[in-house]
Design an enzyme around this catalytic site. Sequence first.
Site, PDB file in Angstrom:
ATOM      1  N   GLY A  31       0.821  -1.213   0.000  1.00 17.06           N
ATOM      2  CA  GLY A  31       0.000   0.000   0.000  1.00 17.06           C
ATOM      3  C   GLY A  31       0.849   1.255   0.000  1.00 17.06           C
ATOM      4  O   GLY A  31       2.035   1.220  -0.334  1.00 17.06           O
ATOM      5  N   HIS A  34       2.438   4.831  -4.866  1.00 12.19           N
ATOM      6  CA  HIS A  34       2.983   6.030  -5.511  1.00 12.19           C
ATOM      7  C   HIS A  34       3.214   5.713  -6.991  1.00 12.19           C
ATOM      8  O   HIS A  34       2.828   4.641  -7.471  1.00 12.19           O
ATOM      9  CB  HIS A  34       4.264   6.480  -4.803  1.00 12.19           C
ATOM     10  CG  HIS A  34       5.251   5.367  -4.583  1.00 12.19           C
ATOM     11  ND1 HIS A  34       5.907   4.731  -5.629  1.00 12.19           N
ATOM     12  CD2 HIS A  34       5.657   4.732  -3.459  1.00 12.19           C
ATOM     13  CE1 HIS A  34       6.697   3.804  -5.147  1.00 12.19           C
ATOM     14  NE2 HIS A  34       6.556   3.764  -3.828  1.00 12.19           N
ATOM     15  N   HIS A  37       4.582   2.308  -8.040  1.00 11.93           N
ATOM     16  CA  HIS A  37       3.566   1.239  -8.133  1.00 11.93           C
ATOM     17  C   HIS A  37       2.719   1.434  -9.382  1.00 11.93           C
ATOM     18  O   HIS A  37       2.376   0.481 -10.064  1.00 11.93           O
ATOM     19  CB  HIS A  37       2.640   1.274  -6.913  1.00 11.93           C
ATOM     20  CG  HIS A  37       3.333   1.021  -5.609  1.00 11.93           C
ATOM     21  ND1 HIS A  37       3.508   2.003  -4.672  1.00 11.93           N
ATOM     22  CD2 HIS A  37       3.881  -0.104  -5.094  1.00 11.93           C
ATOM     23  CE1 HIS A  37       4.129   1.495  -3.619  1.00 11.93           C
ATOM     24  NE2 HIS A  37       4.377   0.223  -3.852  1.00 11.93           N
ATOM     25  N   GLY A 147       9.623  -3.760  -8.559  1.00 12.40           N
ATOM     26  CA  GLY A 147      10.459  -2.619  -8.934  1.00 12.40           C
ATOM     27  C   GLY A 147      11.938  -2.915  -8.726  1.00 12.40           C
ATOM     28  O   GLY A 147      12.315  -3.621  -7.781  1.00 12.40           O
ATOM     29  N   LYS A 149      14.040  -0.896  -7.676  1.00 15.93           N
ATOM     30  CA  LYS A 149      14.552  -0.205  -6.484  1.00 15.93           C
ATOM     31  C   LYS A 149      14.906  -1.220  -5.389  1.00 15.93           C
ATOM     32  O   LYS A 149      15.911  -1.083  -4.709  1.00 15.93           O
ATOM     33  CB  LYS A 149      13.520   0.783  -5.956  1.00 15.93           C
ATOM     34  CG  LYS A 149      14.029   1.488  -4.747  1.00 15.93           C
ATOM     35  CD  LYS A 149      13.026   2.432  -4.173  1.00 15.93           C
ATOM     36  CE  LYS A 149      13.338   2.652  -2.727  1.00 15.93           C
ATOM     37  NZ  LYS A 149      12.735   1.654  -1.855  1.00 15.93           N
ATOM     38  N   GLN A 153      15.532  -7.808  -3.274  1.00 17.63           N
ATOM     39  CA  GLN A 153      14.226  -8.479  -3.133  1.00 17.63           C
ATOM     40  C   GLN A 153      13.828  -9.130  -4.460  1.00 17.63           C
ATOM     41  O   GLN A 153      13.368 -10.269  -4.491  1.00 17.63           O
ATOM     42  CB  GLN A 153      13.163  -7.464  -2.702  1.00 17.63           C
ATOM     43  CG  GLN A 153      11.736  -7.986  -2.806  1.00 17.63           C
ATOM     44  CD  GLN A 153      10.708  -7.019  -2.263  1.00 17.63           C
ATOM     45  OE1 GLN A 153      10.553  -6.904  -1.058  1.00 17.63           O
ATOM     46  NE2 GLN A 153       9.970  -6.332  -3.119  1.00 17.63           N
ATOM     47  N   MET A 184      11.415   6.791  -5.825  1.00 15.37           N
ATOM     48  CA  MET A 184      10.121   6.856  -5.120  1.00 15.37           C
ATOM     49  C   MET A 184      10.014   5.710  -4.118  1.00 15.37           C
ATOM     50  O   MET A 184      10.402   4.580  -4.408  1.00 15.37           O
ATOM     51  CB  MET A 184       8.983   6.798  -6.128  1.00 15.37           C
ATOM     52  CG  MET A 184       8.912   8.089  -6.891  1.00 15.37           C
ATOM     53  SD  MET A 184       7.330   8.299  -7.690  1.00 15.37           S
ATOM     54  CE  MET A 184       7.681   9.827  -8.550  1.00 15.37           C
ATOM     55  N   SER A 186       7.510   4.553  -0.410  1.00 15.48           N
ATOM     56  CA  SER A 186       6.447   4.902   0.543  1.00 15.48           C
ATOM     57  C   SER A 186       7.025   5.597   1.773  1.00 15.48           C
ATOM     58  O   SER A 186       6.337   6.333   2.463  1.00 15.48           O
ATOM     59  CB  SER A 186       5.700   3.645   0.980  1.00 15.48           C
ATOM     60  OG  SER A 186       5.242   2.962  -0.161  1.00 15.48           O
ATOM     61  N   ARG A 187       8.298   5.335   2.051  1.00 12.69           N
ATOM     62  CA  ARG A 187       8.901   5.918   3.259  1.00 12.69           C
ATOM     63  C   ARG A 187       9.375   7.358   3.062  1.00 12.69           C
ATOM     64  O   ARG A 187       9.713   8.021   4.038  1.00 12.69           O
ATOM     65  CB  ARG A 187      10.068   5.042   3.735  1.00 12.69           C
ATOM     66  CG  ARG A 187       9.584   3.695   4.280  1.00 12.69           C
ATOM     67  CD  ARG A 187      10.711   2.914   4.912  1.00 12.69           C
ATOM     68  NE  ARG A 187      10.219   1.785   5.683  1.00 12.69           N
ATOM     69  CZ  ARG A 187      10.118   0.545   5.217  1.00 12.69           C
ATOM     70  NH1 ARG A 187      10.453   0.267   3.983  1.00 12.69           N
ATOM     71  NH2 ARG A 187       9.657  -0.431   5.988  1.00 12.69           N
TER      72      ARG A 187
HETATM   73  O1  PAF Z   1       8.068  -4.617  -1.923  1.00 13.93           O
HETATM   74  C1  PAF Z   1       7.079  -4.706  -1.160  1.00 13.93           C
HETATM   75  O2  PAF Z   1       6.217  -3.842  -1.108  1.00 13.93           O
HETATM   76  C2  PAF Z   1       6.948  -5.921  -0.259  1.00 13.93           C
HETATM   77  O3  PAF Z   1       8.195  -6.361   0.178  1.00 13.93           O
HETATM   78  C3  PAF Z   1       6.150  -7.078  -0.902  1.00 13.93           C
HETATM   79  C4  PAF Z   1       6.874  -7.629  -2.115  1.00 13.93           C
HETATM   80  C5  PAF Z   1       4.768  -6.593  -1.296  1.00 13.93           C
HETATM   81  C6  PAF Z   1       5.998  -8.216   0.105  1.00 13.93           C
HETATM   82  O4  PAF Z   1       5.321  -7.806   1.240  1.00 13.93           O
END
Ligand code: PAF
Length: 281
Positions: A31, A34, A37, A147, A149, A153, A184, A186-187
């Site tokens: 959530g 921005h 996303h 992303g 960024k 991950q 960009m 969320s933080r």
């Molecule tokens: O990148 C994120 O927003 C989170 O790490 C994800 C991939 C949705 C898992 O909670």
Amino acid sequence: MKILRTPRSMAAWSERLRKEGLTIGFVPTMGALHDGHRSLIRAARLRCDALVVSIFVNPTQFGPTEDLTKYPRPITHDRALCRAEGVDVCFEPTPGAMYPEGFQTVVTVPEISQRWEGQARPHHFAGVATVVTKLFGIVRPHLALFGQKDYQQAALIKRLVADLNLGVAIDVRPTIREKDGLAMSSRNRYLTPDDRRAATILYRSFQAGRQAIEAGAKTASTVERIMRKTVAQESTAHIEYLALCDPANLEPLKQVKDRTLLLGAIRIGKVRLIDNMLVKR
Ligand code: PAF
């Protein structure tokens, strides 16, 4: 746009679409959506018949001292963005629905999780790998988008999809930046005006690193020194790590290669920022 809150209703919806032969695109999020996303949602929209966005602030990827309770949850804004972008389903499960009593399985991708973010945030990647595996099992997408960024991950998710034969195509899309280069996130909303101005220093350090490589720098230590000197120009910025690594496996490099990933995390005030830049010679 449908809002589905239980894994059962989400899975039933996907099952129905799959039976009809439709392709499902998926953008997993926490959530606070921005433009980063939005670009993932748009790319998915173009390539799939149906599109699911999950909004779930996953508690298992936060450490005990991290910002889980304070993490922004602007759900009305998020739903409006999804609706405007033609999302078919917002999947918004509760923590209890995702981790019911008795839940005990943990997915780990040990080698990729070892360094960088994994060292700074123990258990973070196990939380990510577990929730993404669960979300894929529930949503059953054909394609999922992430992303660049969050480079580490994305690498971890590609590895786990291959290792566990999850049958989901993974598309990693370029980082979307503010006009001044800040990636960009969320933080970013937690940055004070002064910190927001200083926050571009990580991107500027990558630019300096890239220029050094383009000018012929050969060793990682030379480039790293230049990046660190750049960050030092902002007294409020504290480096957690700043490195040159192999984009394929995130191992630190001693020598610049044809493809070198500049990777970093800094803290400014209470905000932790991560970013990266892929440099090709
Ligand atoms: O990148 C994120 O927003 C989170 O790490 C994800 C991939 C949705 C898992 O909670």
